[in-house]
Design a protein around this motif. Sequence first.
Motif, PDB file in Angstrom:
ATOM      1  N   GLU A 135      34.188  59.866  15.324  1.00  0.00           N
ATOM      2  CA  GLU A 135      35.325  58.951  15.461  1.00  0.00           C
ATOM      3  C   GLU A 135      36.008  59.065  16.816  1.00  0.00           C
ATOM      4  O   GLU A 135      36.644  58.113  17.260  1.00  0.00           O
ATOM      5  CB  GLU A 135      36.331  59.174  14.324  1.00  0.00           C
ATOM      6  N   THR A 136      35.909  60.223  17.472  1.00  0.00           N
ATOM      7  CA  THR A 136      36.510  60.329  18.803  1.00  0.00           C
ATOM      8  C   THR A 136      35.664  59.622  19.865  1.00  0.00           C
ATOM      9  O   THR A 136      36.122  59.470  21.006  1.00  0.00           O
ATOM     10  CB  THR A 136      36.693  61.808  19.204  1.00  0.00           C
ATOM     11  N   GLN A 137      34.462  59.197  19.501  1.00  0.00           N
ATOM     12  CA  GLN A 137      33.640  58.426  20.436  1.00  0.00           C
ATOM     13  C   GLN A 137      33.975  56.934  20.399  1.00  0.00           C
ATOM     14  O   GLN A 137      33.537  56.176  21.265  1.00  0.00           O
ATOM     15  CB  GLN A 137      32.147  58.615  20.113  1.00  0.00           C
ATOM     16  N   GLU A 138      34.744  56.518  19.391  1.00  0.00           N
ATOM     17  CA  GLU A 138      35.082  55.110  19.232  1.00  0.00           C
ATOM     18  C   GLU A 138      36.245  54.737  20.154  1.00  0.00           C
ATOM     19  O   GLU A 138      37.154  55.535  20.395  1.00  0.00           O
ATOM     20  CB  GLU A 138      35.481  54.813  17.785  1.00  0.00           C
ATOM     21  N   ASN A 139      36.212  53.502  20.642  1.00  0.00           N
ATOM     22  CA  ASN A 139      37.344  52.948  21.382  1.00  0.00           C
ATOM     23  C   ASN A 139      38.196  52.173  20.382  1.00  0.00           C
ATOM     24  O   ASN A 139      38.007  50.968  20.157  1.00  0.00           O
ATOM     25  CB  ASN A 139      36.864  52.039  22.510  1.00  0.00           C
ATOM     26  N   TRP A 140      39.152  52.872  19.780  1.00  0.00           N
ATOM     27  CA  TRP A 140      39.920  52.278  18.695  1.00  0.00           C
ATOM     28  C   TRP A 140      40.843  51.168  19.171  1.00  0.00           C
ATOM     29  O   TRP A 140      41.101  50.208  18.440  1.00  0.00           O
ATOM     30  CB  TRP A 140      40.715  53.366  17.973  1.00  0.00           C
ATOM     31  N   HIS A 141      41.336  51.273  20.376  1.00  0.00           N
ATOM     32  CA  HIS A 141      42.227  50.204  20.851  1.00  0.00           C
ATOM     33  C   HIS A 141      41.437  48.927  21.113  1.00  0.00           C
ATOM     34  O   HIS A 141      41.956  47.821  20.887  1.00  0.00           O
ATOM     35  CB  HIS A 141      42.965  50.637  22.111  1.00  0.00           C
ATOM     36  N   ALA A 142      40.204  49.056  21.570  1.00  0.00           N
ATOM     37  CA  ALA A 142      39.364  47.868  21.735  1.00  0.00           C
ATOM     38  C   ALA A 142      39.098  47.211  20.381  1.00  0.00           C
ATOM     39  O   ALA A 142      39.041  45.972  20.281  1.00  0.00           O
ATOM     40  CB  ALA A 142      38.057  48.244  22.415  1.00  0.00           C
ATOM     41  N   LYS A 143      38.956  48.039  19.337  1.00  0.00           N
ATOM     42  CA  LYS A 143      38.777  47.482  17.997  1.00  0.00           C
ATOM     43  C   LYS A 143      40.013  46.703  17.556  1.00  0.00           C
ATOM     44  O   LYS A 143      39.907  45.631  16.931  1.00  0.00           O
ATOM     45  CB  LYS A 143      38.486  48.604  16.996  1.00  0.00           C
ATOM     46  N   VAL A 144      41.199  47.253  17.857  1.00  0.00           N
ATOM     47  CA  VAL A 144      42.436  46.548  17.500  1.00  0.00           C
ATOM     48  C   VAL A 144      42.511  45.209  18.235  1.00  0.00           C
ATOM     49  O   VAL A 144      42.863  44.173  17.654  1.00  0.00           O
ATOM     50  CB  VAL A 144      43.667  47.419  17.834  1.00  0.00           C
ATOM     51  N   GLN A 145      42.175  45.207  19.510  1.00  0.00           N
ATOM     52  CA  GLN A 145      42.258  43.991  20.302  1.00  0.00           C
ATOM     53  C   GLN A 145      41.236  42.945  19.874  1.00  0.00           C
ATOM     54  O   GLN A 145      41.397  41.757  20.178  1.00  0.00           O
ATOM     55  CB  GLN A 145      42.067  44.328  21.780  1.00  0.00           C
ATOM     56  N   SER A 146      40.197  43.360  19.168  1.00  0.00           N
ATOM     57  CA  SER A 146      39.209  42.405  18.672  1.00  0.00           C
ATOM     58  C   SER A 146      39.699  41.636  17.455  1.00  0.00           C
ATOM     59  O   SER A 146      39.079  40.644  17.052  1.00  0.00           O
ATOM     60  CB  SER A 146      37.904  43.129  18.328  1.00  0.00           C
ATOM     61  N   LEU A 147      40.794  42.072  16.847  1.00  0.00           N
ATOM     62  CA  LEU A 147      41.363  41.398  15.686  1.00  0.00           C
ATOM     63  C   LEU A 147      42.230  40.232  16.143  1.00  0.00           C
ATOM     64  O   LEU A 147      42.635  40.159  17.303  1.00  0.00           O
ATOM     65  CB  LEU A 147      42.182  42.399  14.864  1.00  0.00           C
ATOM     66  N   PRO A 148      42.565  39.302  15.245  1.00  0.00           N
ATOM     67  CA  PRO A 148      43.415  38.161  15.620  1.00  0.00           C
ATOM     68  C   PRO A 148      44.728  38.607  16.238  1.00  0.00           C
ATOM     69  O   PRO A 148      45.417  39.492  15.708  1.00  0.00           O
ATOM     70  CB  PRO A 148      43.632  37.437  14.289  1.00  0.00           C
ATOM     71  N   ALA A 149      45.087  38.018  17.359  1.00  0.00           N
ATOM     72  CA  ALA A 149      46.273  38.440  18.108  1.00  0.00           C
ATOM     73  C   ALA A 149      47.545  38.288  17.305  1.00  0.00           C
ATOM     74  O   ALA A 149      48.468  39.106  17.414  1.00  0.00           O
ATOM     75  CB  ALA A 149      46.357  37.638  19.415  1.00  0.00           C
ATOM     76  N   GLU A 150      47.613  37.220  16.463  1.00  0.00           N
ATOM     77  CA  GLU A 150      48.840  37.010  15.689  1.00  0.00           C
ATOM     78  C   GLU A 150      49.043  38.105  14.647  1.00  0.00           C
ATOM     79  O   GLU A 150      50.183  38.426  14.290  1.00  0.00           O
ATOM     80  CB  GLU A 150      48.821  35.645  15.014  1.00  0.00           C
ATOM     81  N   GLU A 151      47.933  38.706  14.167  1.00  0.00           N
ATOM     82  CA  GLU A 151      48.050  39.816  13.228  1.00  0.00           C
ATOM     83  C   GLU A 151      48.425  41.107  13.955  1.00  0.00           C
ATOM     84  O   GLU A 151      49.258  41.882  13.474  1.00  0.00           O
ATOM     85  CB  GLU A 151      46.738  39.999  12.464  1.00  0.00           C
ATOM     86  N   VAL A 152      47.813  41.353  15.091  1.00  0.00           N
ATOM     87  CA  VAL A 152      48.125  42.558  15.864  1.00  0.00           C
ATOM     88  C   VAL A 152      49.582  42.563  16.291  1.00  0.00           C
ATOM     89  O   VAL A 152      50.231  43.621  16.335  1.00  0.00           O
ATOM     90  CB  VAL A 152      47.196  42.655  17.090  1.00  0.00           C
ATOM     91  N   ALA A 153      50.138  41.394  16.577  1.00  0.00           N
ATOM     92  CA  ALA A 153      51.530  41.301  17.024  1.00  0.00           C
ATOM     93  C   ALA A 153      52.513  41.725  15.939  1.00  0.00           C
ATOM     94  O   ALA A 153      53.679  42.007  16.237  1.00  0.00           O
ATOM     95  CB  ALA A 153      51.835  39.876  17.474  1.00  0.00           C
ATOM     96  N   LYS A 154      52.073  41.782  14.696  1.00  0.00           N
ATOM     97  CA  LYS A 154      52.959  42.177  13.591  1.00  0.00           C
ATOM     98  C   LYS A 154      53.085  43.696  13.463  1.00  0.00           C
ATOM     99  O   LYS A 154      53.934  44.182  12.713  1.00  0.00           O
ATOM    100  CB  LYS A 154      52.424  41.609  12.273  1.00  0.00           C
ATOM    101  N   VAL A 155      52.252  44.447  14.185  1.00  0.00           N
ATOM    102  CA  VAL A 155      52.217  45.904  14.036  1.00  0.00           C
ATOM    103  C   VAL A 155      53.352  46.547  14.829  1.00  0.00           C
ATOM    104  O   VAL A 155      53.602  46.199  15.989  1.00  0.00           O
ATOM    105  CB  VAL A 155      50.863  46.471  14.513  1.00  0.00           C
ATOM    106  N   HIS A 156      54.044  47.499  14.195  1.00  0.00           N
ATOM    107  CA  HIS A 156      55.073  48.302  14.851  1.00  0.00           C
ATOM    108  C   HIS A 156      54.905  49.746  14.394  1.00  0.00           C
ATOM    109  O   HIS A 156      54.519  50.012  13.248  1.00  0.00           O
ATOM    110  CB  HIS A 156      56.480  47.801  14.505  1.00  0.00           C
ATOM    111  N   HIS A 157      55.199  50.661  15.298  1.00  0.00           N
ATOM    112  CA  HIS A 157      55.116  52.089  14.988  1.00  0.00           C
ATOM    113  C   HIS A 157      56.489  52.729  15.130  1.00  0.00           C
ATOM    114  O   HIS A 157      57.213  52.457  16.101  1.00  0.00           O
ATOM    115  CB  HIS A 157      54.135  52.803  15.927  1.00  0.00           C
ATOM    116  N   ILE A 158      56.832  53.563  14.154  1.00  0.00           N
ATOM    117  CA  ILE A 158      58.036  54.395  14.219  1.00  0.00           C
ATOM    118  C   ILE A 158      57.588  55.843  14.074  1.00  0.00           C
ATOM    119  O   ILE A 158      56.920  56.196  13.099  1.00  0.00           O
ATOM    120  CB  ILE A 158      59.034  54.034  13.102  1.00  0.00           C
ATOM    121  N   VAL A 159      57.916  56.674  15.036  1.00  0.00           N
ATOM    122  CA  VAL A 159      57.534  58.092  15.007  1.00  0.00           C
ATOM    123  C   VAL A 159      58.801  58.923  14.886  1.00  0.00           C
ATOM    124  O   VAL A 159      59.659  58.906  15.779  1.00  0.00           O
ATOM    125  CB  VAL A 159      56.750  58.492  16.268  1.00  0.00           C
ATOM    126  N   ILE A 160      58.941  59.616  13.772  1.00  0.00           N
ATOM    127  CA  ILE A 160      60.099  60.468  13.511  1.00  0.00           C
ATOM    128  C   ILE A 160      59.721  61.911  13.830  1.00  0.00           C
ATOM    129  O   ILE A 160      58.730  62.433  13.301  1.00  0.00           O
ATOM    130  CB  ILE A 160      60.565  60.343  12.049  1.00  0.00           C
TER     131      ILE A 160
END
Length: 679
Positions: free
Chosen positions: A169-194
């Motif tokens: 899994e560390t050989q995968e380009n995970w951000h490229a995978k995210v960018q391959s998804l529909p942009a309108e869906e990716v735009a809904k993602v938010h991260h909160i780190v506590i």
Amino acid sequence: MPGPRTPKKAPPNINADLQVDDADAADEFLEETEAEKDDYSHVPKRVPTPSTAGLKPPTPSSGGLNVATDSSKRDAQSIRKMSGDLAAAAKAANKQPRVSVSKPDVLSRFCSMLPALSLFGHYGTVVLSTLFFPSAAYVLSCFLTILVFFWVTNMAISSALGVLNMRRETQENWHAKVQSLPAEEVAKVHHIVILPNYMEHEPMLKETLDNLGKSPMANVMQVVLAMECRERGAMEKAGRIIEEKKHLFADVCATFHPAGLPNETAGKSSNSQWAFSETSARCAGRDWDTSLVFVSVADADSMFHPHYFSALAYQGLTMSKDERSWSIWQPPVLLFRNFFAVPSMTRVSSLATLIFELASLSNQKLFTAFAYSSYSITLALGNHPAVDGWDADVIAEDHHMFCKCWFGALWNAADNEQIGSGSLAEIKPKLKLQPIFLPCLGYLVESSEGYMASLHARFKQARRHMQGIVELGYVVLQWIRLSHCVGFFRIPWRTHRSISLLCIKLHILHISSTAQVFSLFFVFFRGLFQTDLVKAVMHPVVSLQESWNGMSFMQRALSAYLGQMSFVMLLTCVTTAACLKDLMEGRYHMHVQDPEDAQASEEELTQCSFGDMTGRRKKPLPRWMLIAVVILVLNDNLINGYPSMAVYAVIPVMLAGWSLLRFKDFEYIVADKPEFKKE
């Protein structure tokens, strides 16, 4: 929590809406609130007033509680807003959980005692049988040894698979995978780190934020510094960190958890709940899909893989809304950042953690994995009425939160059945722990005062970890409450089976495994006292041969197990060495290197220290060094395996069990971290 906390007098009504006319009135209100709170003798009480906090209310663009660098700029309107936020957060943070072993009723008290009764029942049986029924003692020890042997064998094989999963899994380009998804869906993602923290080194917190800033999703990330008011200088420290690191993220904010709130235990869980309540309140007015708002809770020294949040987003986006709303994501936590600097007995505990966590994540066919240390949920799950955030009266927040969410799905189905919108067939396990095999690095406890101080610091941490024994009682209490509400025989058998497996795993983890070590020590010392020591020294070979011939089958099996030179031991050592090798070479971070590391020359790579576990690129490990790592791991396990279990498992779990029998409140014990210096 073994028992309820009874306040000395009625707490102030901090849940009411506040009407504050000016700054002085706000100061007076908070000072009075502080004076009326319950007295916690083990922690200093210091709740900041608006005049000393230097807080600025959130702006529409930030959505968080920011620390102002100039407290003189505050005005009456800011104070009114801050005071209202404080009251709202207190109201949300102090909600009583649906099921809690800290409640005063008889059933809750019994369930809180149940793990201690089982623990001392096992230990007492070992002692009595060893003293009066030696044959029975050998039978009991063999039974526990066989049980633990199969448990460890399963972990050894599964953890080896876990290392392979991390490599893949560390050989995968995970951000490229995210960018391959529909942009309108990716735009809904938010991260909160506590980041709950207390008395942590400021440079270490800054490095943690620097590491988070390397994530390609930092532009949609809000970092929450969950500070404790009882830490002197917390406001100023948070202000400096925010001012320096705010450019890395969409937002950086700070929350300040007051000391001495009723029905709370000071620690990571109560601090996380306070921060979560405030953050949720600020997200409530936004048009966000809460199933795509990922809330990650991490230790202050956690170094997430830069692509962890991209992998988290990708997994969430490729799931249905219902599935991701009932999921918890977990990276393998590797406590290796200062692996070569700590004593051998401390290293052994990190090796055990590695094997246990990798095995749990890799193989969940029989036993589910638990959330541990640093993990992620969705805002939808955290705010679900059946979950309602973290419980503020517990110590082991990670395991407890998993169990609470796991039963939350069952309670949700039961409530739906009662109102006629569901069926009994739906009361089945729904929560899933989703592994993300991108390592999260952390420190082992270490004291700057020397070798013995580091061992003592690890013992303090072990005491806190073993307080998680009460989670067995919590699961049993949830089971009983659910069965009483729905009807035991009306719950599907699959659900009863899954709950039983939860109980079995918690029992083996805290009770059976430590009882096995306890029994082996008793059997060993009993045999030692019956040995002719003079003959053993003068004629060791003859003495060993006579002793072996005089042993029963069970005695021989126990002796062979004590030798530890088995296939299982070798496999765990090779697995650990392989993981260390990958970390030392920077293999897990090969595709997410900083530009200067990625373009480094061979000469510059040679100068990189193999002891740097932060993921920097290095040359392949020399063969002699790999052999040295294998020998080090093998030596640690052979020499300090059982002593480490005795000191950091058997004794701490006995202390935790004794506290449960006495209905004594657990105390959050802060262990030392290494002195942190960063240029």
